[in-house]
Design an enzyme around this catalytic site. Structure first.
Site, short mmCIF file in Angstrom:
data_model
loop_
_atom_site.label_atom_id
_atom_site.label_comp_id
_atom_site.label_asym_id
_atom_site.label_seq_id
_atom_site.Cartn_x
_atom_site.Cartn_y
_atom_site.Cartn_z
N GLU A 40 0.84 -1.20 0.00
CA GLU A 40 0.00 0.00 0.00
C GLU A 40 0.88 1.26 0.00
OE1 GLU A 40 -2.62 -0.50 3.39
OE2 GLU A 40 -4.03 -1.70 2.22
N GLU A 48 -6.65 -7.79 -0.65
CA GLU A 48 -7.10 -7.79 0.75
C GLU A 48 -8.59 -7.54 0.76
OE1 GLU A 48 -5.05 -5.08 3.33
OE2 GLU A 48 -3.09 -5.97 2.98
#
Ligand SMILES: *[C@@H]1O[C@H](CO)[C@@H](O)[C@H](O)[C@H]1NC(C)=O
Ligand SMILES: *[C@@H]1O[C@H](CO)[C@@H](O)[C@H](O)[C@H]1NC(C)=O
Ligand SMILES: *[C@@H]1O[C@H](CO)[C@@H](O)[C@H](O)[C@H]1NC(C)=O
Ligand SMILES: *[C@@H]1O[C@H](CO)[C@@H](O)[C@H](O)[C@H]1NC(C)=O
Ligand SMILES: *[C@@H]1O[C@H](CO)[C@@H](O)[C@H](O)[C@H]1NC(C)=O
Length: 634
Positions: free
Chosen positions: A185, A265
């Protein structure tokens, strides 16, 4: 939307009929940009995966959890490698016992699970400092997760150790790792430094070769995907049940116009912070959205599938409007509970997966047995401040102004700062942390009498009284470093001066405390007990308590409840189970893995209570967890 789904299903079917045959013995894993899928041994492949973190599960239970994931119908797992778990001291590496990554990969391979590996170097994961070693902070002003030369050097050294171990485990080399994530991320981080990403890409290619599929994962906004992606790294997204699947994958498509759809995710649950309400995600919402993604032909990793536990000091923290520390349990409301038990959510997910691939025959392994051992009475060993010879055998470091944990080279746990009252304080006098420099909680005693606490962002002033020359003890707790956002340079200890009335407190003696070393070495039963007067017995403030759970031939999982205790840390048989804080909640019980307990020898419980033990001094072993009771402010 319906038309969109039908088109994607057709694309997926097309993929399965067009692609070529397996050349025998040749292993490959790649991306098919024509048919929008992965190719495994030249055949279309789609993963249905779940996240599991070996660092949050005792090694003894790794196989049990992996088998349950396999029996749910997953064909892959997704695994983080926490750098700070393996290189706790710079240049010293540990890959044994609970840190034996290759053993974990081997168990997964034997279970029939492929692996999506996420070696960071930054992982977030609600793990202490997002997996980065705190010794990086010994360089003042280091810019983490950027092309900062010292940071890059440390990353290169670490990857020079880690990635050569990984290489033989790549699927293309005979192992089970199909894809490898670069950073994590990164687009959520302020730096947006492409030189850093390019450096990482070069390291991965150098150590793992040109053929492995490398990918990135980013949150579901254009800004994040812009800063987090790089040519040659396949861009994937992550999102949960609050997002719109079609829109989320459209965003991935803006950055990867062709190739497989991937949600790296998909949130099955969520984490808890101390003092917040217990988080959860509805099982029906999870299974409905999973079905929607699988219908589109997407690849999905469920984060988490098995959360586990932040044992010891490994929990992370967030810092948005204020510092919020993550609780010890990482149950996450995941399909497998913290103790590895199948839940209704798991069964709902398995029912969905069944519609898309054959799941292994046979029953789901049952929950491991739990036992309610009942109450154990503890006795006080002594106040922490009277045990400094035991925890700090080399004595204190003297310093005019306070030093931080990182300067003292003690990265985790607790440290004691001691000085003297410069004048008589007959009236309550404010002790102030003017720059909010207490990271994260300071327990203050004067001449051995507990006076209260300061807490980062919340309590910046307290009153104390005493006489000139009295000893002032400030025990500072590191509650876990920030793991997300721009504030990950999260130094610990006293970061700035404390002010007493109008005086700056100076001339400190700072005691590094190796509490874990002493307890692992057999303390307090090996000696070092202090003689306690009745007055010592009932004094509040940081103190140790101990007791034994008598063996009864059973070593099953259990849950430890410290009802009416306030806040502290617990060890059993030398293992640090983590922090407890029932006064804040929502977590009320700590997970105790059965294999930790002896069936024949007394089991030693040691508690560091920071504020004040209850008069009953009892703890309770129950057969079920309690993670959802948030108290008011304590
Ligand atoms: C390495 O880690 C294992 C598992 O946590 C631990 O038992 C062992 O003591 C560690 N080794 C060293 C040298 O610290
Ligand atoms: C993984 O398992 C397969 C068969 O299950 C085996 O052939 C292969 O050698 C294993 N790989 C490694 C690296 O152990
Ligand atoms: C998701 O977004 C699409 C496109 O914007 C829209 O057509 C659809 O109704 C949305 N789905 C849901 C469940 O809100
Ligand atoms: C400190 O003591 C003063 C005087 O007794 C009182 O007014 C003040 O509220 C106290 N402050 C705190 C933080 O307890
Ligand atoms: C907390 O969880 C337990 C067990 O999961 C459940 O029985 C109980 O109703 C929950 N309590 C609250 C307040 O949500």
């Amino acid at each position: 939307m319906a038309a969109g789904i039908i088109r994607l299903v057709l694309v997926n079917l097309a993929c399965s009929t067009i692609c070529g045959n397996l050349v025998s013995g040749y292993r490959s894993f790649s991306i098919d940009y024509t048919n929008n899928c992965f190719l495994k041994d030249e055949k279309p492949f789609r993963f249905i995966s779940g996240s599991i973190h070996y660092s949050r599960i005792p090694q003894y239970y790794w196989q049990d959890r992996l088998v349950k994931m396999y029996m749910t119908g997953l064909n892959a797992i997704q695994v983080y490698v926490p750098w700070n778990f393996h290189e706790t001291v710079q240049g010293v590496y540990n890959f044994t016992g609970d840190r034996d990554l290759e053993h974990f990969l081997d168990l997964a391979n034997k279970t029939g699970l492929l692996v999506i590996l996420r070696p960071g170097p930054y992982i977030c994961a609600e793990w202490e400092m997002g997996g980065l070693p705190a010794w990086l902070l010994q360089k003042p002003n280091i810019i983490l997760r950027s092309a900062d030369t010292d940071y890059l050097q440390a990353v290169s050294n670490w990857f020079g150790v880690l990635l050569p171990k990984i290489r033989p485990w790549l699927y293309i080399n005979g192992g089970n790792i199909i894809t490898v994530q670069v950073e994590n991320e990164y687009g959520s981080y302020f730096a947006c430094d492409y030189n850093y990403l390019r450096h990482l890409r070069a390291l991965f290619r150098f150590f793992l070769g040109e053929d492995v599929v490398l990918f990135t994962t980013d949150g579901n906004t254009d800004r994040e995907l812009t800063c987090g992606t790089l040519e040659g790294l396949y861009a994937t997204v992550d999102f949960g049940t609050n997002n719109n699947v079609t829109e989320a994958f459209q965003r991935q498509r803006r950055f990867e116009p062709r190739g497989p759809l991937v949600n790296s995710e998909f949130y099955t649950g969520w984490l808890d912070h101390w003092g917040d309400q217990h988080a959860g995600v509805d099982a029906q919402k999870v299974s409905r959205m999973l079905a929607e993604m699988l219908t589109m032909g997407a690849n999905v990793n469920m984060y988490m599938f098995e959360g586990g536990t932040n044992f010891g000091y490994w929990n992370g923290a967030d810092h948005d409007t204020r510092f919020r520390s993550v609780v010890t349990s990482y149950d996450y409301d995941a399909p497998l509970s913290e103790a590895g038990d199948p839940t209704q959510k798991l069964l709902a997910i398995r029912d969905v997966i069944k519609q898309f691939r054959d799941i292994p025959p046979g029953p789901m392994p049952p929950a491991t047995p739990k036992f309610a051992y009942g109450f154990v009475k503890l006795t006080k060993v002594g106040d922490l401040s009277s045990l400094l010879n035991t925890f700090s055998p080399l004595g204190p470091v003297k310093s005019h102004y306070p030093l931080m944990f990182e300067e003292m080279k003690q990265l985790y746990g607790y440290m004691l700062y001691r000085t003297m009252l410069p004048r008589d304080l007959s009236q309550p006098t404010p002790l102030i942390s003017p720059l909010n420099g207490v990271h994260d909680r300071a327990y203050v005693s004067v001449n051995g009498v507990y006076q209260g606490l300061l807490e980062r962002d919340i309590v910046l002033v307290m009153n104390i009284t005493g006489k000139q020359g009295h000893t002032v003890d400030v025990l500072v707790e590191n509650m876990g470093r920030v793991n997300f956002g721009s504030k990950i340079n999260d130094y610990k200890g006293l970061l700035s001066n404390l002010i007493l009335g109008i005086d700056v407190l100076t001339d400190w003696r700072i005691y590094p405390l190796d509490i874990d070393g002493a307890i692992a070495g057999g303390w307090p039963h090996s000696g070092g007990r202090s003689f306690l007067t009745p007055q010592d017995q009932c004094r509040s403030g940081p103190a140790f308590y101990t007791g034994t759970l008598q063996p009864n031939g059973i070593a099953w999982d259990t849950f430890l409840k410290l009802k009416d205790w306030v806040k502290g840390q617990v060890w059993i048989n030398g293992m640090n189970l983590g922090r407890y804080w029932p006064a804040r909640g929502p977590q009320q019980t700590l997970y105790v893995p059965g294999p930790l307990l002896s069936t024949t020898m007394p089991n030693i419980i040691t508690v560091l209570e920071l504020e004040g033990a209850p008069a009953h001094q009892q703890v309770l072993f129950m057969d079920r967890p309690q993670l959802n009771v948030t108290a008011g402010k304590s």
